[in-house]
Enzyme design. Structure first.
Site, mmCIF file in Angstrom:
data_model
loop_
_atom_site.group_PDB
_atom_site.id
_atom_site.type_symbol
_atom_site.label_atom_id
_atom_site.label_comp_id
_atom_site.label_asym_id
_atom_site.label_seq_id
_atom_site.Cartn_x
_atom_site.Cartn_y
_atom_site.Cartn_z
ATOM 1 N N ASP A 257 61.303 -71.850 -44.137
ATOM 2 C CA ASP A 257 60.957 -71.624 -45.526
ATOM 3 C C ASP A 257 59.560 -72.224 -45.754
ATOM 4 O O ASP A 257 58.987 -72.879 -44.883
ATOM 5 C CB ASP A 257 62.028 -72.242 -46.440
ATOM 6 C CG ASP A 257 62.093 -71.531 -47.776
ATOM 7 O OD1 ASP A 257 63.160 -71.542 -48.415
ATOM 8 O OD2 ASP A 257 61.071 -70.935 -48.171
HETATM 9 C C1 GLC Z 1 60.381 -69.660 -51.175
HETATM 10 C C2 GLC Z 1 61.887 -69.463 -51.050
HETATM 11 C C3 GLC Z 1 62.278 -68.473 -50.001
HETATM 12 C C4 GLC Z 1 61.193 -67.416 -49.878
HETATM 13 C C5 GLC Z 1 59.959 -68.092 -49.318
HETATM 14 C C6 GLC Z 1 58.770 -67.116 -49.192
HETATM 15 O O1 GLC Z 1 60.099 -71.011 -51.391
HETATM 16 O O2 GLC Z 1 62.668 -70.635 -50.840
HETATM 17 O O3 GLC Z 1 63.537 -67.916 -50.392
HETATM 18 O O4 GLC Z 1 61.609 -66.386 -49.006
HETATM 19 O O5 GLC Z 1 59.572 -69.208 -50.100
HETATM 20 O O6 GLC Z 1 58.379 -66.707 -50.472
#
Ligand code: GLC
Length: 714
Positions: A257
Site C-alpha cells: 500500500d
Molecule cells: C491508498 C489505499 C489503497 C489504494 C492505494 C493506492 O492509501 O489504502 O487501498 O489502493 O493507496 O491509491
C-alpha cells in the site's frame, strides 16, 4: 533462455529496483512523487511502474518513454483505484454486496475493466476484501460487509470480472486482492489502528476471501497498512510467505500500500529505510508503492549481505512475468488505442442504473407508504442529500471525479415531469446551522408525500474516514424531527432515504419515518434508480450486507456471533445482555423489504443423514401474498449443534432468488456440498465432524424468521 531470464541477465541493479518501484506519475494529483519528475526516471529505467494516471494520452506518453527511450524498453505497469467503476461509477461495494447476484458483481467489474483499459490502464487496486463488523470504520464502504462467505463469493466474481479469461486482452486488467488481511478489524473502528484478533477468527473470518481470490487466479495482492497481532502486514512473513505463497501457492505480485514500507519505521519494527526494505523483501513483497525504500535501501542491504541478488531477481521475475501476461511486452499500447463507442457507454449506464436499483435496501415501509401513489400531484424533497449529485459517487470515485451523477431531485423530476416537486436542503450535511429548517418545514404543506434525503458526505466514509459516532451528521436529526412533526400533524407520509458508506445509528428515524430506504452511494445513476423504486417502476430487492446497530455501544454487532455459555434469556438475570438496549440489531444482516409479501413454508432437506461426499438438496416454498410483483432473496444458513469448538450462531452458506407475481407461489432449490459443512477444528484444520447440524432458510439472519430442520452428519 526465456525473454524474462534474458532481460534479468542484462539488467543493472538500478534497473531491477526500478521494476520493484511504483510511483505516482508526474501527471498525478496525489501529491509528492518520489521520482521528482518521473519522466527522466522512466527513461533511465529506474521507475518501472506508475499509479494514479488517467487517460490514454498521458498513459501512452509515459509508456513511450519506457518502451522507446529506455535502454531495455521494459513497458510500464500502470494502475489506478478502480473500486466500483472507472468513469461510469456503479454503487459502492458495500451497496453492491447487498444485491446478492454473482453475475452482476462480475459484470460491473468487467465493465469497469473495459472502461479503465480503454483509458490505457492495466491494473486496478481492487477488489477490496476487508470484512467489516464495525460501522465506525470508514472503509466499510469499500468492502463486502460483515460476512466471510459472502466476501469469498464477491472475491471470485470480481477477479473473474476484472481479469476475464485472458489477462493479455485489451479489455482485461490485473486485479489486486486487498488489503491483506483483517484490516476491517482495526481497534475501535479507528482507521489504521492496530488489529488484534485470534488465529481462529483470522482463519474463519478474514482469510477465506483472500483464499477465494487466489483460487480465482488474482494477479496481485496488497498487504494492509495495519499490524496484525504485533506484526505489520507489509513484513508479515508467516502470512505473506508461509500462508499466501507456500500454503496457497500464490505466485503473483505483492504490491504494498501507499508508502507502507517506509511506515514500518513508524510501526517501530525498522530503524531506517534499509531495515524496512529488508523486512519487506524477506516477506515476499515485490513492488514498493511510493516509499522509495527498495531503490534507496536494497543497494545498502546487498552490500551488508542482508539480502541476496537472487531474492531481488525473484521479485523482478514476478513483476516482468505479470507484464508479459498482460501483453505489455507484445503491445504496450493495446490498452487505450480504441475509444469506446457512445452506445457501449450508454449500455454501461443502463447496467449502472439496474445495479443501483438492486442495491437499494428498503428497511421499513409502514402501511405500504411506498411506492408513491400514482395520483401524487405534489412532493417535497427535503434534506442536504436531495440534490447532492457529487456525493452520489461515493468516496472512491477514481476517474469518475468529473463524471455527472444524477441526484434524487433530478431523478424524480425526470421520472415525474407532471408532478410539482418542491425542494429545500433544510440544513447542510455537516453544520450546526439550523436556520433553513423552518423554510423546509413550510414546504410540506399541501404535498402528497415528503421525501427526507439525509446522511453523510461521501468523504465521511472511505479511507481515513472513521467516525466515532456513525449517526446523522450536523443538524440533520433536528431537521428530521421538525419535518416529521409537521408532516404528522398534516397527515402526510414521510419517506426517509439514507445516503452513507456504512450502516448509520438512526433509531429515532427508524421509529418515526413511515418508510426508510438505505441508498448508500449508488453511483452515476443514483437518482434515476431511486426514482424507479419510489415510483414503483421497480420493486426494491436489496438486502443489507451488514447488521445495523441500535446504539454505538453494540458495535461490533454481527449475526455470526458465538453462542456464549449464558446466552440471552429474559427469564434469567445472569445471561449475556445489556441493561439498556436489546442484543438484537436494529436491522439484521440480509434484511430488506420488497413490494411483495413473501411467505415461506415446507422446508425440505435431503438426505437427512449426510456423508462428506453427499450434496444436500434444500428446497422451500414461497408465496407472494403482496399486491405487487417482487423478487425475494432466500438465505441458507447452518448451525452446528455440537462441536469441539464453539461455532457461530449462524453460518451463511448460500442464497437463491425468486420473482413472483401477486398471489403466485413457487419454490427455490439450494444445493449444498456436505464438504461446505466442514469447520476448522482445534488445530485450525478443516474437519468434517459427525453430529447434528441445523439447516435454516429465510429472508435474513433474524432468527425468528427462519425455517429450520436438523440433519445428521455421519
Ligand atoms: C491508498 C489505499 C489503497 C489504494 C492505494 C493506492 O492509501 O489504502 O487501498 O489502493 O493507496 O491509491
Amino acid at each position: 533462455m526465456s525473454r524474462i531470464d534474458t532481460l534479468i541477465a542484462r539488467m543493472t541493479l538500478p534497473e531491477k529496483l526500478g521494476q520493484l518501484t511504483m510511483t505516482a506519475s508526474s501527471y498525478t494529483v496525489t501529491g509528492p512523487v518520489i521520482a521528482g519528475d518521473s519522466t527522466q526516471s522512466i527513461i533511465d529505467g529506474t521507475i518501472g511502474n506508475l499509479l494514479n494516471m488517467v487517460g490514454p494520452g498521458p498513459v501512452h506518453e509515459m509508456q513511450r518513454l519506457a518502451v522507446e527511450k529506455s535502454r531495455l524498453g521494459i513497458p510500464l505497469l500502470i494502475g489506478l483505484d478502480i473500486i466500483h467503476g472507472h468513469r461510469t461509477l456503479f454503487p459502492i461495494p458495500l451497496a453492491e454486496a447487498g444485491i446478492f447476484d454473482e453475475d452482476l458483481w462480475e459484470r460491473t467489474a468487467r465493465e469497469a475493466a473495459r472502461e479503465g483499459a480503454a483509458d490505457g490502464l492495466a491494473m486496478t487496486f481492487a477488489p477490496m476484501l476487508d470484512v467489516s463488523r464495525d460501522p465506525r470504520w470508514g472503509r466499510t464502504a469499500e468492502g463486502p460487509g460483515e460476512d466471510s462467505w459472502l466476501n469469498a463469493r464477491i472475491a471470485q466474481a470480481k477477479v473473474r470480472g476484472f481479469q476475464g479469461n485472458d489477462l493479455s486482452s485489451p479489455e482485461a486488467m490485473a486485479a489486486c486482492a486487498k488489503h491483506f488481511v483483517a484490516y476491517g478489524a482495526v481497534t475501535a473502528g479507528r482507521e489504521y489502528a492496530a488489529v488484534d484478533i485470534s488465529d481462529r477468527t483470522l482463519h474463519e473470518v478474514y482469510l477465506p476471501g483472500f483464499a477465494a481470490a487466489v483460487r480465482a487466479g488474482v494477479a496481485t495482492l496488497m498487504p494492509a497498512f495495519t499490524d496484525l497481532n504485533g506484526v505489520p502486514m507489509t513484513a508479515h512473513i508467516p502470512l505473506l510467505r508461509d500462508w499466501l505463497r507456500v500454503e496457497m501457492g500464490f505466485d503473483g505480485v505483492i504490491v504494498t500500500d501507499y508508502n507502507a514500507i517506509a511506515e514500518l519505521i513508524k510501526h517501530g519494527v525498522a530503524a531506517d529505510l534499509v531495515d524496512a526494505a529488508v523486512l519487506a523483501l524477506k516477506a515476499g513483497v515485490d513492488i514498493d508503492m511510493m516509499a522509495d525504500a527498495y531503490r534507496k535501501g536494497l543497494p545498502v542491504a546487498l552490500e551488508q549481505g542482508r539480502v541476496t541478488m537472487e531474492e531481488i531477481d525473484t521479485s523482478v521475475r514476478r513483476v516482468l512475468r505479470l507484464k508479459e501476461e498482460l501483453g505489455l511486452f507484445d503491445d504496450p499500447y493495446r490498452r487505450g488505442t480504441t475509444q469506446e463507442p457512445a452506445a457501449l457507454i450508454a449500455e454501461r449506464h443502463t447496467l449502472a442504473r439496474e445495479v443501483a436499483r438492486k442495491s437499494i435496501v428498503m428497511l421499513k415501509n409502514e402501511r405500504d407508504t411506498l411506492p408513491l401513489p400514482t395520483a401524487a400531484k405534489s412532493l417535497c424533497v427535503i434534506g442536504p442529500l436531495a440534490d447532492a449529485h457529487t456525493e452520489m459517487k461515493g468516496p472512491w470515485w477514481g476517474a469518475g471525479e468529473h463524471e455527472p451523477a444524477v441526484s434524487v431531485l433530478a431523478g424524480l423530476r425526470a421520472a415525474l415531469p407532471q408532478t410539482d416537486i418542491r425542494h429545500a436542503p433544510g440544513v447542510a450535511i455537516n453544520s450546526d446551522d439550523e436556520s433553513g429548517i423552518e423554510a423546509a418545514v413550510a414546504l410540506c404543506d399541501g404535498v402528497d408525500a415528503v421525501l427526507l434525503c439525509l446522511g453523510e458526505r461521501a468523504s465521511m466514509s472511505g479511507e481515513a474516514a472513521s467516525r466515532a459516532t456513525p449517526a446523522l451528521p450536523g443538524r440533520q436529526q433536528a431537521l428530521a424531527e421538525a419535518v416529521i412533526a409537521r408532516a404528522r400533524a398534516l397527515g402526510i407520509p414521510v419517506i426517509a432515504i439514507l445516503f452513507s458508506g456504512r450502516p448509520l445509528v438512526v433509531p429515532w428515524l427508524s421509529e418515526h419515518a413511515d418508510a426508510l430506504l438505505a441508498a448508500w452511494f449508488l453511483g452515476v445513476e443514483a437518482g434515476n434508480a431511486i426514482a424507479d423504486v419510489l415510483t414503483g417502476h421497480a420493486s426494491p430487492s436489496g438486502r443489507t450486507p451488514m447488521s445495523w446497530p441500535r446504539v454505538i455501544g453494540q458495535i461490533p454487532i454481527f449475526f455470526g456471533q458465538r453462542p456464549s455459555g449464558r446466552p440471552m434469556n429474559p427469564a434469567d438475570y445472569y445471561t449475556s445482555k445489556y441493561h439498556d438496549v436489546d442484543n438484537t440489531p436494529l436491522y439484521d444482516f440480509g434484511h430488506g423489504l420488497t413490494y411483495g409479501r413473501f411467505c415461506y413454508d415446507e422446508l425440505r432437506v435431503e438426505p437427512q443423514r449426510v456423508r462428506e461426499q453427499d450434496t444436500l438438496k434444500i428446497s422451500v416454498n414461497l408465496r407472494n401474498d403482496g399486491a405487487r410483483e417482487a423478487e425475494e432473496t432466500v438465505f441458507l444458513f447452518t448451525r452446528a449443534k455440537v462441536s469441539p469448538v464453539t461455532r457461530p450462531l449462524l453460518e451463511l452458506k448460500g442464497y437463491a432468488k425468486l420473482r413472483l407475481k401477486p398471489g403466485e407461489a413457487g419454490s427455490v432449490e439450494l444445493s449444498l456440498p456436505a464438504t461446505d459443512l466442514r469447520y476448522l477444528g482445534p488445530d485450525l484444520q478443516p474437519v468434517f465432524e459427525a453430529g447434528q447440524v441445523e439447516i435454516l432458510v429465510g429472508p435474513s439472519a433474524e432468527q425468528t424468521g427462519l425455517l429450520r430442520q436438523t440433519i445428521e452428519l455421519s
